[in-house]
Design an enzyme around this catalytic site. Structure first.
Site, mmCIF file in Angstrom:
data_model
loop_
_atom_site.group_PDB
_atom_site.id
_atom_site.type_symbol
_atom_site.label_atom_id
_atom_site.label_comp_id
_atom_site.label_asym_id
_atom_site.label_seq_id
_atom_site.Cartn_x
_atom_site.Cartn_y
_atom_site.Cartn_z
ATOM 1 N N ASP A 162 -18.675 -12.013 10.910
ATOM 2 C CA ASP A 162 -18.676 -11.569 9.506
ATOM 3 C C ASP A 162 -18.895 -12.762 8.585
ATOM 4 O OD1 ASP A 162 -16.171 -12.661 10.039
ATOM 5 O OD2 ASP A 162 -15.066 -10.827 9.656
ATOM 6 N N ASN A 208 -4.919 -4.394 7.442
ATOM 7 C CA ASN A 208 -5.289 -3.021 7.074
ATOM 8 C C ASN A 208 -6.010 -2.311 8.226
ATOM 9 O OD1 ASN A 208 -7.652 -4.414 7.133
ATOM 10 N ND2 ASN A 208 -8.319 -3.902 5.060
ATOM 11 N N HIS A 227 -8.603 -3.509 9.899
ATOM 12 C CA HIS A 227 -10.043 -3.784 10.001
ATOM 13 C C HIS A 227 -10.371 -4.571 11.262
ATOM 14 C CE1 HIS A 227 -9.914 -7.821 7.497
ATOM 15 N NE2 HIS A 227 -9.536 -8.012 8.718
ATOM 16 N N GLU A 234 -13.883 -2.644 6.885
ATOM 17 C CA GLU A 234 -12.713 -2.265 6.121
ATOM 18 C C GLU A 234 -12.494 -0.754 6.199
ATOM 19 O OE1 GLU A 234 -11.314 -5.109 5.569
ATOM 20 O OE2 GLU A 234 -11.375 -5.347 3.395
#
Ligand code: PGA
Length: 250
Positions: free
Chosen positions: A76, A145, A147, A152
């Site tokens: 990423d 979260n 991810h 996301e």
């Protein structure tokens, strides 16, 4: 002490603490490198895998592993950071993985967060992964979260490599690297869920009590776009490597 358990398709390895996690992660990858020295690999940045990468670098110096032929894809990237910006995730990968493991630059594929057309960069990345037949090995951290990379919530299992908006949780979690929430970029590029879930072997590294709740949702909860990591329950050959603080009797 190490406990091993299999739950549906997930192999669970629970170790005492972060040091043991780093050693066990290095064992896991060392075996993958021995099986296929030129494996196609995607490897996360983040705090969690750093101990494992240091352990691997030490083993390389001792001549115990030869990782230099791995073919590495970046997981990423923040959108719009110059390629020479220290905070660019590629440069973190360079410092923590590419250089210490002696990986040949010609065998590294960037996800170009600084490309004039970032969507085109995503398509080029997808095409490059497909040309080499997908990932043999995927090393991932678990976001607070849920991810994977910067997939996301909500992220569907077939989500391709793309430009995403960061969620408030990711912005808070990454503020420590940026000197405050205001400085964290709001957008990023991420390797798609589709490519990650198709990897032939996956290692999910989870450390610390603050990851307990999301680990529970990822491995025991329903498969849902709200917890992208929950789709690992459907992927093949996934090893979840957690320390006791994260596990807490799950
Ligand atoms: P961490 O990040 O390893 O720094 O906890 C994990 C992630 O956000 O993917």
């Amino acid at each position: 002490m190490r406990e091993v358990e299999t739950r549906e398709s997930l192999n669970l390895i629970i170790v005492d603490d972060y040091e043991a996690l780093s050693r066990a992660g290095a064992d896991w990858l060392a075996e993958g490198i021995r099986a296929k020295p030129d494996a196609v690999i995607v490897a996360a940045t983040g705090t969690t895998p750093m101990g494992m990468y240091i352990e691997l670098a030490q083993r390389r110096l001792r001549g115990l592993i030869e990782p230099s032929r791995l073919r590495l894809f970046q997981l990423d990237a923040y959108l719009g950071l110059a390629s020479d910006d220290r905070r660019a995730l590629f440069n973190w990968t360079r410092r923590s993985f590419i250089e210490p493991l002696g990986i040949v630059e010609a065998n590294v594929v960037r996800l170009a967060g600084d490309a004039p057309d970032p969507w085109e960069a995503c398509r080029a990345y997808d095409a490059a992964v497909r040309r080499v037949g997908g990932f043999d090995i995927s090393i991932l951290g678990l976001g607070p979260n849920g991810h994977l990379g910067f997939n996301e919530p909500p992220s569907a299992p077939d989500a391709p490599t793309r430009v995403v908006e960061l969620t408030p949780e990711s912005i808070v979690s990454n503020a420590r690297y940026w000197g405050g929430q205001e400085q964290v970029p709001r957008q990023a590029l991420t390797c798609g869920m589709d490519l990650l879930l198709a990897a032939r072997r996956t290692l999910l590294l989870v450390s610390g009590a603050h990851k307990h709740e999301i680990l529970h949702r990822a491995i025991n909860g329903p498969q849902t776009p709200e917890v992208p990591a929950s789709y690992l329950q459907l992927a093949s050959n996934v090893t979840v490597l957690a320390d006791r603080a994260a596990w807490q009797g799950l």
